[in-house]
Design a protein around this motif. Structure first.
Motif, mmCIF file in Angstrom:
data_model
loop_
_atom_site.group_PDB
_atom_site.id
_atom_site.type_symbol
_atom_site.label_atom_id
_atom_site.label_comp_id
_atom_site.label_asym_id
_atom_site.label_seq_id
_atom_site.Cartn_x
_atom_site.Cartn_y
_atom_site.Cartn_z
ATOM 1 N N GLU A 97 0.834 -1.202 0.000
ATOM 2 C CA GLU A 97 0.000 0.000 0.000
ATOM 3 C C GLU A 97 0.866 1.248 0.000
ATOM 4 O O GLU A 97 0.568 2.220 -0.700
ATOM 5 C CB GLU A 97 -0.933 -0.005 1.211
ATOM 6 C CG GLU A 97 -1.943 1.115 1.176
ATOM 7 C CD GLU A 97 -2.985 0.970 2.252
ATOM 8 O OE1 GLU A 97 -3.165 1.949 3.012
ATOM 9 O OE2 GLU A 97 -3.599 -0.098 2.346
ATOM 10 N N GLN A 98 1.953 1.238 0.762
ATOM 11 C CA GLN A 98 2.859 2.383 0.776
ATOM 12 C C GLN A 98 3.504 2.564 -0.599
ATOM 13 O O GLN A 98 3.621 3.692 -1.084
ATOM 14 C CB GLN A 98 3.935 2.210 1.843
ATOM 15 C CG GLN A 98 3.395 2.346 3.240
ATOM 16 C CD GLN A 98 4.410 1.981 4.295
ATOM 17 O OE1 GLN A 98 5.435 1.356 4.027
ATOM 18 N NE2 GLN A 98 4.125 2.368 5.529
ATOM 19 N N ASP A 99 3.896 1.482 -1.239
ATOM 20 C CA ASP A 99 4.469 1.564 -2.584
ATOM 21 C C ASP A 99 3.440 2.110 -3.559
ATOM 22 O O ASP A 99 3.751 2.941 -4.401
ATOM 23 C CB ASP A 99 4.947 0.193 -3.063
ATOM 24 C CG ASP A 99 6.201 -0.276 -2.346
ATOM 25 O OD1 ASP A 99 6.871 0.556 -1.704
ATOM 26 O OD2 ASP A 99 6.510 -1.481 -2.439
ATOM 27 N N ASP A 101 0.864 4.028 -2.906
ATOM 28 C CA ASP A 101 0.546 5.433 -2.621
ATOM 29 C C ASP A 101 1.634 6.397 -3.064
ATOM 30 O O ASP A 101 1.351 7.535 -3.397
ATOM 31 C CB ASP A 101 0.313 5.634 -1.121
ATOM 32 C CG ASP A 101 -1.021 5.085 -0.665
ATOM 33 O OD1 ASP A 101 -1.885 4.840 -1.518
ATOM 34 O OD2 ASP A 101 -1.186 4.901 0.553
ATOM 35 N N THR A 102 2.886 5.963 -3.080
ATOM 36 C CA THR A 102 3.969 6.902 -3.325
ATOM 37 C C THR A 102 4.490 6.883 -4.756
ATOM 38 O O THR A 102 5.175 7.805 -5.160
ATOM 39 C CB THR A 102 5.158 6.626 -2.379
ATOM 40 O OG1 THR A 102 5.602 5.286 -2.584
ATOM 41 C CG2 THR A 102 4.743 6.824 -0.935
#
Length: 111
Positions: A97-99, A101-102
């Motif tokens: 999810e962090q990947d 989102d960024t």
């Protein structure tokens, strides 16, 4: 094992625009896509479906591991199954999810 294990698993994207029904191994049985998603990049849509299939398989594996643990399978045997723990699945989902989102879809900007 008294409780019957599910044969189908359903997972949706964060927006709910893409919904995938899979087998325990993550093989897609049905895919539902909202119309506006079909106007976007086909490669991005395919990547989202694949990501959801993998996520579904990981969650099903964690459920299977818990079912085996509850049935009394020794921890050493559980480790040999290769099935993920719930914490491993959760950690992997947070990282993905962090990947997601960024990372921008493109570095190109309108002029």
């Amino acid at each position: 094992m008294d409780e019957q294990f599910p044969t189908e698993f359903t997972i949706a994207s964060r927006t709910g625009a893409v919904v995938v029904c899979t087998t325990e191994q993550g093989l897609p049985l049905a895919v539902s896509v909202e119309r506006d998603q079909l106007r976007g990049d086909p490669a991005a849509l395919a990547a989202e479906v694949l990501r959801l299939c993998k996520q579904s398989a990981a969650r099903a594996g964690a459920q299977r591991r818990e079912q085996l643990r509850a049935a009394g399978l020794a921890p050493e045997m559980l480790a040999l199954t290769g099935l993920p723990t719930l914490s491993e699945v959760t950690r992997r989902e947070i990282i993905e999810e962090q990947d997601f989102d960024t990372e921008p879809d493109s570095w190109l900007r309108p002029i």
